[in-house]
Design a protein around this motif. Sequence first.
Motif, PDB file in Angstrom:
ATOM      1  N   HIS A 139      51.035  37.333  82.631  1.00 15.32           N
ATOM      2  CA  HIS A 139      51.337  36.387  81.515  1.00 15.32           C
ATOM      3  C   HIS A 139      52.581  36.242  80.896  1.00 15.32           C
ATOM      4  N   VAL A 140      52.921  35.066  80.730  1.00 20.40           N
ATOM      5  CA  VAL A 140      54.206  34.878  79.924  1.00 20.40           C
ATOM      6  C   VAL A 140      53.874  33.965  78.824  1.00 20.40           C
ATOM      7  N   ASN A 141      54.275  34.521  77.452  1.00 20.30           N
ATOM      8  CA  ASN A 141      54.279  33.985  76.484  1.00 20.30           C
ATOM      9  C   ASN A 141      55.501  33.645  75.529  1.00 20.30           C
ATOM     10  N   VAL A 142      55.549  32.446  75.517  1.00 17.00           N
ATOM     11  CA  VAL A 142      56.959  31.946  74.752  1.00 17.00           C
ATOM     12  C   VAL A 142      56.982  32.082  73.330  1.00 17.00           C
ATOM     13  N   THR A 143      57.892  32.953  72.894  1.00 21.48           N
ATOM     14  CA  THR A 143      57.725  33.325  71.502  1.00 21.48           C
ATOM     15  C   THR A 143      58.555  32.631  70.653  1.00 21.48           C
ATOM     16  N   ASN A 144      59.495  31.893  71.054  1.00 20.97           N
ATOM     17  CA  ASN A 144      60.549  31.012  70.363  1.00 20.97           C
ATOM     18  C   ASN A 144      60.375  29.533  70.944  1.00 20.97           C
ATOM     19  N   THR A 145      59.640  28.805  70.716  1.00 15.68           N
ATOM     20  CA  THR A 145      59.317  27.368  71.291  1.00 15.68           C
ATOM     21  C   THR A 145      60.482  26.606  70.911  1.00 15.68           C
ATOM     22  N   ASP A 179      54.210  37.489  90.161  1.00  9.88           N
ATOM     23  CA  ASP A 179      55.902  38.101  90.203  1.00  9.88           C
ATOM     24  C   ASP A 179      55.742  39.448  90.226  1.00  9.88           C
ATOM     25  N   GLU A 180      57.020  40.041  90.022  1.00  8.52           N
ATOM     26  CA  GLU A 180      57.270  41.425  89.453  1.00  8.52           C
ATOM     27  C   GLU A 180      57.527  41.446  87.780  1.00  8.52           C
ATOM     28  N   LEU A 181      56.683  42.049  87.281  1.00 10.42           N
ATOM     29  CA  LEU A 181      56.676  42.042  85.855  1.00 10.42           C
ATOM     30  C   LEU A 181      57.713  43.358  85.519  1.00 10.42           C
ATOM     31  N   TYR A 182      59.250  43.109  85.240  1.00 15.87           N
ATOM     32  CA  TYR A 182      60.090  43.654  85.193  1.00 15.87           C
ATOM     33  C   TYR A 182      60.077  44.394  83.669  1.00 15.87           C
ATOM     34  N   TYR A 183      60.439  45.893  83.524  1.00 15.47           N
ATOM     35  CA  TYR A 183      60.287  46.483  82.252  1.00 15.47           C
ATOM     36  C   TYR A 183      61.642  46.494  81.680  1.00 15.47           C
ATOM     37  N   TYR A 184      61.988  45.519  81.259  1.00 22.15           N
ATOM     38  CA  TYR A 184      63.338  45.292  80.502  1.00 22.15           C
ATOM     39  C   TYR A 184      63.331  46.105  79.099  1.00 22.15           C
ATOM     40  N   VAL A 212      64.893  37.713  71.889  1.00 19.84           N
ATOM     41  CA  VAL A 212      63.791  37.554  73.066  1.00 19.84           C
ATOM     42  C   VAL A 212      63.304  36.055  72.681  1.00 19.84           C
ATOM     43  N   LEU A 213      62.974  35.427  73.855  1.00 15.49           N
ATOM     44  CA  LEU A 213      62.564  33.904  73.702  1.00 15.49           C
ATOM     45  C   LEU A 213      60.990  33.890  74.588  1.00 15.49           C
ATOM     46  N   ALA A 214      60.944  34.894  75.243  1.00 19.70           N
ATOM     47  CA  ALA A 214      59.496  34.958  75.881  1.00 19.70           C
ATOM     48  C   ALA A 214      59.249  36.360  76.343  1.00 19.70           C
ATOM     49  N   THR A 215      58.022  36.709  76.347  1.00 22.21           N
ATOM     50  CA  THR A 215      57.335  37.884  76.748  1.00 22.21           C
ATOM     51  C   THR A 215      56.676  37.963  77.800  1.00 22.21           C
ATOM     52  N   ALA A 216      56.534  39.074  78.435  1.00 20.38           N
ATOM     53  CA  ALA A 216      55.537  39.188  79.866  1.00 20.38           C
ATOM     54  C   ALA A 216      54.593  40.503  79.279  1.00 20.38           C
ATOM     55  N   SER A 217      53.466  40.139  79.820  1.00 21.39           N
ATOM     56  CA  SER A 217      52.308  41.265  79.702  1.00 21.39           C
ATOM     57  C   SER A 217      51.376  40.969  80.935  1.00 21.39           C
ATOM     58  N   ALA A 218      50.621  42.135  81.302  1.00 17.97           N
ATOM     59  CA  ALA A 218      49.685  42.304  82.337  1.00 17.97           C
ATOM     60  C   ALA A 218      48.204  42.276  81.683  1.00 17.97           C
ATOM     61  N   ASP A 219      47.218  42.089  82.402  1.00 16.05           N
ATOM     62  CA  ASP A 219      45.875  41.992  81.910  1.00 16.05           C
ATOM     63  C   ASP A 219      45.540  43.482  81.622  1.00 16.05           C
ATOM     64  N   GLY A 220      44.824  43.856  80.477  1.00 15.04           N
ATOM     65  CA  GLY A 220      44.475  45.279  80.457  1.00 15.04           C
ATOM     66  C   GLY A 220      45.713  46.092  80.188  1.00 15.04           C
ATOM     67  N   SER A 221      46.677  45.594  79.724  1.00 14.76           N
ATOM     68  CA  SER A 221      47.819  46.425  79.411  1.00 14.76           C
ATOM     69  C   SER A 221      48.335  46.227  77.917  1.00 14.76           C
ATOM     70  N   ASP A 222      48.624  47.081  77.275  1.00 16.34           N
ATOM     71  CA  ASP A 222      49.110  46.780  75.929  1.00 16.34           C
ATOM     72  C   ASP A 222      50.563  46.871  75.640  1.00 16.34           C
ATOM     73  N   LYS A 223      51.348  46.863  76.695  1.00 18.10           N
ATOM     74  CA  LYS A 223      52.634  47.027  77.181  1.00 18.10           C
ATOM     75  C   LYS A 223      53.368  45.544  77.088  1.00 18.10           C
ATOM     76  N   VAL A 224      54.332  45.222  76.241  1.00 15.99           N
ATOM     77  CA  VAL A 224      54.798  43.759  76.275  1.00 15.99           C
ATOM     78  C   VAL A 224      56.472  43.876  76.635  1.00 15.99           C
TER      79      VAL A 224
END
Length: 257
Positions: free
Chosen positions: A162-168, A184-189, A200-212
């Motif tokens: 999932h991608v969440n836009v944090t600054n709309t 896609d490939e969720l990059y660990y930037y 940061v304008l948008a973040t990515a996170s996977a289901d079941g993970s607390d890493k963003v």
Amino acid sequence: MKSNPEPVFNLSGKKILLLPVILLISSLMFTSHAQSTKAAGKRTKAIRTLIVGGGSSHDFDKWYKQADAETLRKDGLASVRYTDNTDSIAYYLPDVDVLYLTNNQPIKDPLVRKAIMDFVGAGKGLVMGHAALWYNWRDWPEYNQQLVSGGSRGHDPYGSFHVNVTNTKHPVTKGVTPKFSLQDELYYYQQDNSGPGVEVLATASADGSDKVYPSVFVVNHGQSRVVGIALGHDEASHQLPAYQTLLRNAVKWAAKK
């Protein structure tokens, strides 16, 4: 017999002088052309964009040379040149408004590296996509430190996240769906604390993970507008309206348009 000084057209027995009519039509056509030319002069010029691709693990020709170039050319937003010859970058840069790096192949020539740094230092726009946000070049640490302000050394296996836009409100995210999912490939930037930092304008996170992780961001470069977009492995990204809007916005904002 005295000839008519002006061409005439006979309609129901009535003679109509053609020269005044021709002059009137010509005048109207000229006025219309002048107005069109004036309106065209007000249009924003296409953003001269150089896409650099090439390397491994991605179909650069299909998704950057073709798909992204088409996205940017739509409605005349940008004129696009693509190259996978990194030695040619310095040759093209004098006629470029925005450099769009997507490659993970080496940029070996010191003069080309300097040309890129000088280009950004002079205030020209830089957009970095997907593979170009990796730590690709150990012998060119300035790239990740100064331009990417960090980078990625790993990613989740290809899959949904999932991608969440944090600054709309930022111009890069204008019109983008606030939340969307994709394959896609969720990059660990991760940011480099010695770099200029990012917003940061948008973040990515996977289901079941607390890493963003940051997925879309702008670098606090100072002289230039620099954008990073971590999405972009294949069709699931490049054909997604949210991705296409992000890319067009990024190029437009980086070009200061």
